[in-house]
Design an enzyme around this catalytic site. Structure first.
Site, short mmCIF file in Angstrom:
data_model
loop_
_atom_site.label_atom_id
_atom_site.label_comp_id
_atom_site.label_asym_id
_atom_site.label_seq_id
_atom_site.Cartn_x
_atom_site.Cartn_y
_atom_site.Cartn_z
CD GLN A 197 38.60 47.07 55.63
OE1 GLN A 197 38.76 45.94 56.07
NE2 GLN A 197 39.38 48.07 55.96
CG ASP A 238 45.51 51.78 50.56
OD1 ASP A 238 45.28 50.57 50.39
OD2 ASP A 238 44.64 52.59 50.94
#
Ligand code: MRU
Length: 354
Positions: A197, A238
């Site tokens: 990512q 997260d």
């Protein structure tokens, strides 16, 4: 039509269209989601990813369910649980689905109210990321002032830009704001194996925004920190527990350890929707996603003719394991940058926020 820094939007047909992040940076493809099942699949196969955007697509997915089942509350709520279970770690997913279900339960006009609420959840993230950007950039300026720096080197891990939370992200929001304020900022971008990512998405975003950056192999950060080449670390999250432990992309913990050892400030940037007040000890209590071992074996890129290809990089027969996230304990975190302000990573400060 897609607004520039939005990875998801309702198109002219009223369907949800998303930027397919699996093919960036080499191909800019979109995918159309028409049903709740489409949204579940797009989240679990990582067409869309990043905690904020997962929450946005989940909220829109519940709206798609409302459309599909023509306002049948019981059916919508039953199917929404599938979206809620599409990935385990990013708590924004559960937060968004629960918010949508609550609205639907109390609604007399399910389709309209579900649509309005999903749009509201997305729009609120714009305000959240803008505030995070300003507060985070004040910290950047503060560090520069204290160290007498003319330019600053910031290390980030994974992608926490506008592909992960509209419009400018969490960890990248202070960097975009620094660019706007004319600060000379350089970003070390961890490649973030196995899905890359950082190498694929963060670099793509920074390149587009004209932010000076260098992609590094995941194991490089410690060395750079020992040689005074990193002034601060900012990552997204997260899920952050009420005691301040933060789950983020696998490898974040190692960067926090190196930062601590080298006396480098380590910040986590997150919207309030990423807090999980139910849990305290993140290492014991946060459900860490396990993904397919193929993500470790197989890489995607361009061949020498410029065509997208997938190649296997490991011997056939070797096993691999793929933990999606790790937990950085609160003691390693200098501060949490939220839209409500900069706070310490501890239970008292987090409780006072809510
Ligand atoms: O597996 P991903 O790509 O969804 O993981 C994303 C991250 O770990 C981000 O750093 C995190 O979501 C914070 S960005 C809002």
């Amino acid at each position: 039509m897609r607004a520039k820094y939005r990875p998801l939007w309702l198109n002219e047909e009223g369907d949800l269209e998303v930027l397919d992040q699996r093919y960036l940076p080499h191909e800019e493809l979109t995918r159309i989601l028409k049903t709740g099942q489409d949204a579940t699949e797009a989240i679990s196969d990582m067409t869309v990813r990043g905690a904020g955007v997962i929450g946005n697509v989940a909220a829109m997915g519940v709206y798609l369910l409302a459309r599909e089942f023509e306002g049948d509350k019981a059916k919508i709520i039953q199917e929404a649980s599938k979206i809620r279970a599409s990935r385990p770690t990013a708590v924004n997913l559960m937060w968004a689905v629960d918010k949508m279900v609550e609205v639907i339960k109390n609604s007399d006009d399910v389709l309209n109210d579900a649509r309005e609420e999903a749009i509201k959840i997305c729009d609120e993230d714009v305000r959240r990321s803008e505030a995070i950007g300003k507060i985070g950039c004040d910290i950047i300026e503060d560090i520069m002032k204290k160290k007498g720096l003319k330019s600053i080197n910031i290390l980030t891990h994974c992608n926490a830009g506008w592909l992960a939370i509209i419009d400018s992200g969490t960890a990248l929001a202070p960097i975009y704001e620094a660019k706007r304020r004319g600060i000379d900022v350089h970003v070390w971008v961890d490649e973030t194996r196995p899905r890359n990512q950082g190498a694929n998405l963060t670099s793509w975003e920074l390149l587009d925004a004209g932010v000076d950056h260098t992609i590094i192999a995941d194991n490089t950060g410690g060395h750079l920190m020992q040689h005074n080449m990193v002034d601060m670390v900012i990552t997204g999250a997260d899920r952050v527990t009420r005691c301040g432990d933060a789950a983020n992309k696998i490898g974040t913990y190692l960067k926090a350890l190196s930062a601590k050892d080298n006396n480098i400030p380590f910040y986590i940037a997150l919207p309030l929707s990423t807090f999980d007040l139910e849990s305290c000890d993140g290492v014991k209590e946060i459900d860490i996603e396990m993904r397919s071992e193929d993500e470790v074996h197989i890489m995607r890129g361009l061949d020498s003719d410029g065509n997208p290809q997938e190649i296997r990089i490991t011997p056939k027969g070797s096993k691999a394991v793929n933990y999606g996230f790790d937990v950085t304990p609160a003691r390693l975190i200098t501060g949490l940058i939220t839209e409500a302000g900069l706070i310490e990573a501890n239970e008292k400060a987090i409780k006072e926020l809510k």
